[in-house]
Structure formats: structure tokens, C-alpha cells
Design a protein around this motif. Sequence first.
Motif, PDB file in Angstrom:
ATOM      1  N   ARG A   1       0.898  -0.995   0.033  1.00  0.00           N
ATOM      2  CA  ARG A   1      -0.015   0.149   0.186  1.00  0.00           C
ATOM      3  C   ARG A   1       0.981   1.197  -0.117  1.00  0.00           C
ATOM      4  O   ARG A   1       1.700   1.308   0.908  1.00  0.00           O
ATOM      5  N   GLN A   2       0.620   2.033  -1.065  1.00  0.00           N
ATOM      6  CA  GLN A   2       1.682   3.183  -1.105  1.00  0.00           C
ATOM      7  C   GLN A   2       0.603   4.485  -0.965  1.00  0.00           C
ATOM      8  O   GLN A   2      -0.297   4.804  -1.570  1.00  0.00           O
ATOM      9  N   VAL A   3       0.929   5.529   0.127  1.00  0.00           N
ATOM     10  CA  VAL A   3       0.167   6.618   0.220  1.00  0.00           C
ATOM     11  C   VAL A   3       1.006   7.815  -0.188  1.00  0.00           C
ATOM     12  O   VAL A   3       2.229   7.912   0.121  1.00  0.00           O
ATOM     13  N   TYR A   4       0.411   8.579  -1.139  1.00  0.00           N
ATOM     14  CA  TYR A   4       1.052   9.766  -1.533  1.00  0.00           C
ATOM     15  C   TYR A   4       0.660  10.818  -0.805  1.00  0.00           C
ATOM     16  O   TYR A   4      -0.767  11.090  -0.784  1.00  0.00           O
ATOM     17  N   PRO A   5       1.491  11.869  -0.394  1.00  0.00           N
ATOM     18  CA  PRO A   5       1.110  12.969   0.314  1.00  0.00           C
ATOM     19  C   PRO A   5       0.519  14.035  -0.588  1.00  0.00           C
ATOM     20  O   PRO A   5       1.157  14.981  -0.659  1.00  0.00           O
ATOM     21  N   GLU A   6      -0.558  13.771  -1.054  1.00  0.00           N
ATOM     22  CA  GLU A   6      -1.376  14.782  -1.897  1.00  0.00           C
ATOM     23  C   GLU A   6      -2.604  15.479  -1.043  1.00  0.00           C
ATOM     24  O   GLU A   6      -3.153  14.680  -0.454  1.00  0.00           O
ATOM     25  N   VAL A   7      -3.069  16.128  -1.732  1.00  0.00           N
ATOM     26  CA  VAL A   7      -4.474  16.824  -1.380  1.00  0.00           C
ATOM     27  C   VAL A   7      -5.366  16.553  -2.334  1.00  0.00           C
ATOM     28  O   VAL A   7      -5.196  17.431  -3.476  1.00  0.00           O
ATOM     29  N   PRO A   8      -6.363  15.935  -2.519  1.00  0.00           N
ATOM     30  CA  PRO A   8      -6.649  14.557  -1.394  1.00  0.00           C
ATOM     31  C   PRO A   8      -5.590  13.604  -1.610  1.00  0.00           C
ATOM     32  O   PRO A   8      -5.110  13.400  -2.565  1.00  0.00           O
ATOM     33  N   PRO A   9      -5.505  12.764  -0.706  1.00  0.00           N
ATOM     34  CA  PRO A   9      -4.392  11.595  -0.450  1.00  0.00           C
ATOM     35  C   PRO A   9      -4.638  10.739  -1.638  1.00  0.00           C
ATOM     36  O   PRO A   9      -5.639  10.247  -1.731  1.00  0.00           O
ATOM     37  N   ARG A  10      -3.766  10.275  -2.149  1.00  0.00           N
ATOM     38  CA  ARG A  10      -3.878   9.220  -3.145  1.00  0.00           C
ATOM     39  C   ARG A  10      -3.179   7.925  -2.515  1.00  0.00           C
ATOM     40  O   ARG A  10      -2.014   8.121  -2.202  1.00  0.00           O
ATOM     41  N   VAL A  11      -3.992   6.915  -2.581  1.00  0.00           N
ATOM     42  CA  VAL A  11      -3.785   5.593  -2.280  1.00  0.00           C
ATOM     43  C   VAL A  11      -3.519   4.513  -3.209  1.00  0.00           C
ATOM     44  O   VAL A  11      -4.605   4.270  -4.091  1.00  0.00           O
TER      45      VAL A  11
END
Length: 112
Positions: free
Chosen positions: A73-83
Motif C-alpha cells: 500500500r503506497q500513500v502519496y502525500p497529496e490533497v486529497p491523498p492518493r493511495v
Amino acid sequence: MEKSLTNFHHTGLCPIRDVLSRLGDKWSMLVLVTLNVNGTMRFNEIFRTLDDISQRMLTVTLRTLEADGLVHRQVYPEVPPRVEYGLTEKGRSLMPSLQNLIDWAEMNMPAR
């Protein structure tokens, strides 16, 4: 002379029980095959490809597969978050065996 039998008791190490307990549920293999065929996917993409799974069950399945080291599982620190979800090396190493099972099922199960 009594024959020596191999035991498959639920105590101790039993690879067969371990694999079945991890992959024997309704959704795990389908999620793994979906990620193998489609590559890295977002939650809603997986959800749409499976159609009849609930969001809650998909969440539980992905968490279990991640805990077992089969899915990353990769979480990208964006708004909104992308997983995004994808197979790990361990997950990819399982796919030839799953493909053999799928091939067997297609050859031996009657068409509905």
C-alpha cells in the motif's frame, strides 16, 4: 506392520493450513489476480473491477493481504491523498501457482 502416516494437525507448522487460511476466503485470490492482471490500482479501481464486493470487505481483504506481505500500500502525500495498491515481490511469486489453479479450474469446472 503399521504404516507411518503424515499428520496435518492444527498444531505446529502446517503450510497447507497456513495457505488456506490466508487465501481460502472469498476475496483474497480475486484481489491478487486483479492486481496481477491490472498492475498498480487505486481502491476504487479494485472495487469497480470486482463489482460484488462491499467496500468494507475490500478494505479488510487489502489489510490482510498487506499484513501477509502479498500486497503493498503506497500513500502519496497529496490533497486529497492518493493511495495505490500493488503486488509485492512475495505476491508476484505466488501468481504462477494461482495461475495453475485458475487454469485447472477453467479446464475442469463445468461452464454455467
